[in-house]
Write an enzyme that holds these catalytic residues in place. Structure first.
Site, PDB file in Angstrom:
ATOM      1  N   PHE A 164      -2.306   2.682  -5.482  1.00  0.00           N
ATOM      2  CA  PHE A 164      -3.030   1.510  -4.987  1.00  0.00           C
ATOM      3  C   PHE A 164      -4.294   1.995  -4.290  1.00  0.00           C
ATOM      4  CE2 PHE A 164      -3.984  -1.558  -1.570  1.00  0.00           C
ATOM      5  CZ  PHE A 164      -4.185  -2.691  -2.344  1.00  0.00           C
ATOM      6  N   TRP A 206       2.142   3.727  -4.901  1.00  0.00           N
ATOM      7  CA  TRP A 206       2.371   2.472  -5.610  1.00  0.00           C
ATOM      8  C   TRP A 206       3.820   2.050  -5.407  1.00  0.00           C
ATOM      9  CZ3 TRP A 206      -0.547  -1.157  -7.674  1.00  0.00           C
ATOM     10  CH2 TRP A 206       0.073  -2.141  -8.467  1.00  0.00           C
ATOM     11  N   GLY A 221       8.107  -3.209  -6.641  1.00  0.00           N
ATOM     12  CA  GLY A 221       8.869  -4.208  -5.906  1.00  0.00           C
ATOM     13  C   GLY A 221       8.256  -5.574  -6.080  1.00  0.00           C
ATOM     14  N   ASP A 225      -2.059 -12.461   9.647  1.00  0.00           N
ATOM     15  CA  ASP A 225      -1.979 -13.225   8.402  1.00  0.00           C
ATOM     16  C   ASP A 225      -0.626 -12.952   7.747  1.00  0.00           C
ATOM     17  OD1 ASP A 225      -2.435 -14.713   6.137  1.00  0.00           O
ATOM     18  OD2 ASP A 225      -3.736 -13.223   5.178  1.00  0.00           O
TER      19      ASP A 225
END
Length: 261
Positions: free
Chosen positions: A33, A71, A74, A160
Site C-alpha cells: 500500500f 498489504w 482483509g 474520522d
C-alpha cells in the site's frame, strides 16, 4: 520507475477522495500500500501496531514523500462488527498511548478544544444561508452547554471513525487507517462517533466498559454535546455536496437537542 519502484512494479490508484493512495503490484503478485505525502505520524502508529506495518519511506526528486505499508488481506468492518469489543479495545489503546501523543505533539499536531470545534463549525456554515435557520437551535444549545475539558485530559483522536477506516484481517487482527484528521482532543469526541453511528443505546454501557469507562451522567453530557456538534456538521456537509438538506437529518438534530441533559 514510478514512486521510486523498479520496473517490476506497477502502481494503481487505491481510490479515496484525496487521490494520494495507491497499490503497488509486483510481477510476482506481491502487493504494498503506497501513500503520497502522508504524515510522519505514521511511523508511531505502525510502531504501536495501530496501522499495518510501515515498510519504507522515500523522498522523490519532486519533493513528494512516498510511504509503503504492508498489504492487508482483509476487509473493512461491517456495522455489526463495529459494535464489537475489539473496536473499543483498539480505541482505548490509541487514546492511552503516550508514544502517539508525544509524537503528534512533536510534529506540530494541534490541541483542539470544544470551543474551537464550535467556532470552526460556525464559520463553516456562515455561507449556507438556506440551512442556518434549521440548525440555529443546535448551535445555540452548544453555546449554552459548552464543555470545559482540561487540556491535560486530551489524547490523540482519529477524527474520522467511519467503518471504512477499520480493517480486519483473516487472522483476526484489527487496524485503524487514514489518519489525515488526527488531532489532540477530548477522546469522547472519537467515542461519540462510534456510539452514535454503530452501537445500540442499550449496549453503550457494556461497550464503554470494554473501552475502560463507566457510563455516568457527566459522560452522557459530553456525548450529547459532541453528538449535536457532529450532527450539525453532517447536515452542513450534506448541504455542500447536494445543495439540499434531508428532513431526517434535521429531525435527528432536534431529537438530540431535546434529550434530557
Amino acid at each position: 520507475m514510478a514512486f521510486g519502484l523498479s520496473q517490476n512494479w506497477k502502481v494503481e490508484s487505491a481510490g479515496g477522495s484525496t487521490g494520494n493512495a495507491f497499490v503497488g503490484i509486483h510481477t510476482g503478485k506481491d502487493k504494498i500500500f503506497l501513500k503520497r505525502n502522508t504524515s510522519p505520524f505514521l511511523a508511531a502508529l505502525s510502531a504501536e501496531g495501530i496501522t499495518p506495518k510501515l515498510l519504507w519511506t522515500k523522498r522523490l526528486s519532486n519533493g513528494d514523500v512516498i510511504t509503503a505499508q504492508e498489504w492487508i488481506n482483509g476487509w473493512t468492518l461491517t456495522k455489526t462488527e463495529m459494535a464489537s469489543d475489539a473496536t473499543a479495545q483498539l480505541l482505548a489503546k490509541v487514546h492511552s498511548s503516550n508514544l502517539l501523543k508525544n509524537m503528534l505533539e512533536k510534529i506540530g499536531g494541534s490541541f483542539v478544544t470544544p470551543d474551537q470545534m464550535l467556532q470552526q463549525l460556525t464559520q463553516q456554515i456562515q455561507n449556507q444561508v438556506e440551512i442556518q435557520g434549521a440548525i440555529s437551535a443546535g448551535l445555540h444549545w452548544l453555546e449554552l452547554h459548552t464543555l470545559q475539558i482540561p487540556v491535560s485530559s486530551y489524547r490523540v483522536c482519529h477524527g474520522d471513525l467511519n467503518k471504512k477506516n477499520w480493517l480486519k484481517t483473516k487472522t483476526g487482527a484489527l487496524y485503524l487507517v487514514d489518519w489525515d484528521q488526527a488531532m489532540l482532543a477530548d477522546p469522547i469526541y472519537d467515542l461519540t462517533t462510534v456510539l452514535m453511528s454503530y452501537i445500540p443505546f442499550k449496549n453503550w454501557g457494556q461497550w464503554l466498559e470494554k473501552y475502560g469507562l463507566k457510563l455516568d451522567e457527566f459522560l452522557m453530557q459530553r456525548i450529547q454535546w459532541y453528538a449535536i456538534l457532529q450532527q450539525i456538521n453532517d447536515i452542513s456537509l450534506a448541504y455542500t455536496q447536494t445543495q439540499q438538506t434531508e428532513a431526517t437529518q434535521i429531525k435527528k438534530l432536534n431529537t438530540l437537542i431535546n434529550e434530557k441533559k
